[in-house]
Every structure is written in structure tokens, then in C-alpha cells.
Design a protein around this motif. Sequence first.
Motif, mmCIF file in Angstrom:
data_model
loop_
_atom_site.group_PDB
_atom_site.id
_atom_site.type_symbol
_atom_site.label_atom_id
_atom_site.label_comp_id
_atom_site.label_asym_id
_atom_site.label_seq_id
_atom_site.Cartn_x
_atom_site.Cartn_y
_atom_site.Cartn_z
ATOM 1 N N LEU A 1 60.251 32.552 53.803
ATOM 2 C CA LEU A 1 59.389 33.609 53.269
ATOM 3 C C LEU A 1 58.659 33.124 52.016
ATOM 4 C CD1 LEU A 1 61.680 36.751 53.695
ATOM 5 C CD2 LEU A 1 59.665 36.157 55.047
ATOM 6 N N ALA A 2 59.348 32.344 51.196
ATOM 7 C CA ALA A 2 58.702 31.796 49.994
ATOM 8 C C ALA A 2 57.584 30.829 50.373
ATOM 9 C CB ALA A 2 59.744 31.098 49.126
ATOM 10 N N ASP A 3 57.813 30.011 51.398
ATOM 11 C CA ASP A 3 56.770 29.092 51.865
ATOM 12 C C ASP A 3 55.553 29.857 52.381
ATOM 13 O OD1 ASP A 3 58.290 26.905 51.213
ATOM 14 O OD2 ASP A 3 59.048 26.579 53.252
ATOM 15 N N MET A 4 55.807 30.935 53.130
ATOM 16 C CA MET A 4 54.706 31.755 53.648
ATOM 17 C C MET A 4 53.942 32.406 52.506
ATOM 18 S SD MET A 4 56.570 33.571 56.910
ATOM 19 C CE MET A 4 55.227 34.732 57.073
ATOM 20 N N ALA A 5 54.658 32.919 51.513
ATOM 21 C CA ALA A 5 53.997 33.564 50.381
ATOM 22 C C ALA A 5 53.124 32.563 49.639
ATOM 23 C CB ALA A 5 55.036 34.165 49.441
ATOM 24 N N GLN A 6 53.618 31.345 49.471
ATOM 25 C CA GLN A 6 52.818 30.332 48.783
ATOM 26 C C GLN A 6 51.560 29.982 49.577
ATOM 27 O OE1 GLN A 6 54.189 27.370 46.059
ATOM 28 N NE2 GLN A 6 53.904 25.787 47.612
ATOM 29 N N GLU A 7 51.676 29.941 50.885
ATOM 30 C CA GLU A 7 50.534 29.577 51.728
ATOM 31 C C GLU A 7 49.435 30.620 51.677
ATOM 32 O OE1 GLU A 7 49.557 28.538 56.433
ATOM 33 O OE2 GLU A 7 51.640 28.760 55.743
ATOM 34 N N PHE A 8 49.802 31.894 51.623
ATOM 35 C CA PHE A 8 48.810 32.968 51.731
ATOM 36 C C PHE A 8 48.408 33.587 50.392
ATOM 37 C CE2 PHE A 8 50.777 32.981 55.988
ATOM 38 C CZ PHE A 8 49.634 32.796 56.751
ATOM 39 N N THR A 9 49.013 33.147 49.295
ATOM 40 C CA THR A 9 48.664 33.691 47.983
ATOM 41 C C THR A 9 47.629 32.786 47.318
ATOM 42 O OG1 THR A 9 50.917 34.562 47.741
ATOM 43 C CG2 THR A 9 49.565 34.448 45.756
ATOM 44 N N PRO A 10 46.544 33.346 46.821
ATOM 45 C CA PRO A 10 45.525 32.525 46.145
ATOM 46 C C PRO A 10 46.120 31.762 44.954
ATOM 47 C CG PRO A 10 44.699 34.736 46.564
ATOM 48 C CD PRO A 10 46.162 34.762 46.887
ATOM 49 N N ALA B 1 45.109 31.185 41.956
ATOM 50 C CA ALA B 1 45.052 31.872 40.658
ATOM 51 C C ALA B 1 46.183 32.884 40.525
ATOM 52 C CB ALA B 1 43.697 32.555 40.491
ATOM 53 N N ALA B 2 46.444 33.621 41.605
ATOM 54 C CA ALA B 2 47.530 34.608 41.590
ATOM 55 C C ALA B 2 48.881 33.914 41.479
ATOM 56 C CB ALA B 2 47.465 35.475 42.841
ATOM 57 N N ARG B 3 49.036 32.794 42.175
ATOM 58 C CA ARG B 3 50.296 32.051 42.097
ATOM 59 C C ARG B 3 50.565 31.586 40.666
ATOM 60 N NH1 ARG B 3 48.671 28.984 46.868
ATOM 61 N NH2 ARG B 3 48.467 27.146 45.507
ATOM 62 N N ASN B 4 49.549 31.035 40.044
ATOM 63 C CA ASN B 4 49.714 30.533 38.672
ATOM 64 C C ASN B 4 50.033 31.660 37.698
ATOM 65 O OD1 ASN B 4 49.136 27.960 39.592
ATOM 66 N ND2 ASN B 4 46.944 28.119 39.113
ATOM 67 N N TYR B 5 49.362 32.796 37.867
ATOM 68 C CA TYR B 5 49.579 33.933 36.960
ATOM 69 C C TYR B 5 51.012 34.474 37.116
ATOM 70 C CZ TYR B 5 49.158 38.555 34.876
ATOM 71 O OH TYR B 5 49.350 39.681 34.117
#
Length: 379
Positions: free
Chosen positions: A67-76, A78-82
Motif C-alpha cells: 500500500l505504501a508503494d502504491m501511495a508513493q506511485e500515485f501521489t504527486p 510535491a505532496a509527497r515532499n510536503y
Amino acid sequence: MLDRVVYSRHASLLILLALYWMVAAAAMSGFAGKWAFRDGETQFGIELVLDDAARKPFAYRRLAPELADMAQEFTPPAARNYLSAKLGPGLTFARAAASVKPAYQFRYVVIYYLCFVALLGSLFVLRGVLLELGVRRQHAVFAPLAFVLAFPYLETVGGYFYDCLELFFLATAMLLALRRHWLLLVALALPATLNKESFFFFLPTLYPLIRDRGGRGTALLATGAAMLLAGLVNAAIKWSYLDAEGGAAHFQLLNNVYNYARPRAYLQAELTYGVVGPSGAFAGVLMLIAVIALRGWLSCPAGMRRHLLLAACVNVPLFLAFCAPGELRNLSILFPGFVVLVAHAMEKSQVARREGTKPDRSGLEPVARPQAHLRPGRY
């Protein structure tokens, strides 16, 4: 009009959500401060898990990492960094060292909040279980609360991210069984087994509860179908990690026999919530568990007692054979039923105080006590 708003069901749910949110946050904080995600460990640390390089059997627990891998793939980006900068556990917990490494930052945050949501959800699900069993509302609220606050104490000797999700799945399976949602129970076997293979062994312990609600045929069919799906998922995971280092299980029986034969095993300590507390099979913890079980047993529904006996017959041999000494978290198959015992122990204590009774030496049956012995305002 104001009274209707203040005392409405929605207002009560808001208060309950706020209470449970704080309890789940406290428990997650206690867990993370104690173990984090085993950052830096050379066999099963979070870095190895996220790199899909952990040893067996830890490599099998794939739900949260996927689930974490999927979230990283689909999250922009900028949002990931924030989110990584604002929500990283490394801002609070020194043990969460991997949460500040760029390769793991965002996925670490995702798994951390999955664990928090699982603990929060477990509180509501366990409350639902108790209400289904006819427990008074106040005890249905506070018994799960007490257990989740105690959860970091059960994460003794070791603790892992998938333990939080496991509690949620076990409690949800019990609630689905009590509410006759057989198809959902079968479907739950997929994510629950991806999280931890122990879910397979929990399913047969639900048979008495399903039989009480749906009859023998339904119980056999629902339990069998759920176990079949869990078994297939478990086999598929093991096949995909056939070449990974380690073994499917670690035989610990001789180690456990040696450990539990020593008095020192019952007097160990470790830090929990930042304060010294019990470690492993601490004598005081075992005594507390025994008192709660004895106090709540007789008033517990017959189907739940059968579930607990089955769970003990399944879990205790597995615990002794394959779990490291003192890892109370591996008695997890007993956890949902134990919360029921906690609730009934609380109810029995309240009845005894209200009726002016005290338990006999067995802790099971109340013995009348003259009202003259009651102190004003105490009861």
C-alpha cells in the motif's frame, strides 16, 4: 433546539471520535517510541521491508509495504515532499531513523498512519463487537480503550508495524461473524492474510460465533471458504518468497521451555511510554490477565467462551513452538476475545459495588456483605 443538537447521536459520536483519537494517538506514540519500525535491523528492519529484501517469515507481511508503494506511485512529488516533511515520525521519535532517509520518507509516513488508523478503527470495531454481545454502552466504550492503551505493553521483546493492522483485522472478522456478514468475512481473508499469515489460524476459532448466528451448515461453509482463501493467499506469498533468506517459521519450543522454567523470566523490565514497565512474561502482567479472565468468564456469552477456548487451543501451542520467549504480541488470536472478558469483568465489578457484594476467593461468585459495612459515598 439546542438541546437536540447537544445531545444528538452525532454529537455523541463526535465526543467518542475525539476520545478514541487521543487514545489511538497515545498508543501509537507509545509503540513508535518503543520500537518505531525496527529501523536499522539487519533481518527485518523497515528499510529491508520497503526494499522487499527482509528475511522470512518477516518478508511475508506485505500488505502495508505494498500500500505504501502504491501511495508513493500515485501521489504527486510535491505532496509527497510536503507530507514527509510535516508528518514524518522522525520529527518526534529518535528510533524512527529511516523516516528521514529520502528513499523511505514518504512510504514510512504512509505505513505509520496506516498503523494509527488501524488502532483507531480497532477501537470502534471492538466497541461494535461488545454492543453486539449486549454489553452496556459505557463498558463497550471503555474496554477497547483500556486494551488499546495497554497494547504497547503487549508489544514486548519486539514489536512490528503489522501488529496494529492485525488487531484491526481480527476484531473486524469477529464483528462480521457476529453480524452475519459471511461474504465480507470471506473477502476479509485476502488483505488480512497479506498482512500476517496468522489470520488463517484465527478463522476456525470464529466457528462457534458463526454457528450461534447462522447454524452449523452456514458456519462450516463460511469458515471453510474463508480458510480456503486465506490458505491460498498464504501459499502464494510463500511461493513468491521461496528464494528469500530465512525460514517459514522459527522453532522455539526448547528455547521457550528453558526460558519459562527460570524465575528470572517473570521479573524482567523494559521501557514503555518512556517509563520502566514489565517485559516479556512479567509475573504481574500474567496475574492481571488471570484476574480479568476469571472475573469476566462466567458472565461472558457461551459462544464467546467456546471461541476463547478454541483460540487458546490454537494460539498457545503455536506461541510455545514458534514465538520468541515473552513475545506476548503473538497471543494475538486471543486479543478480541480478551477485550470481551475485560468488558464483562468491568460489568461484574460494577454490579458487585451496586449490590454491596464482594467476590469470593475464586473471584467468580459474589458473596453478600452486610450493608452496614458500606462506607457512605464509597460505592
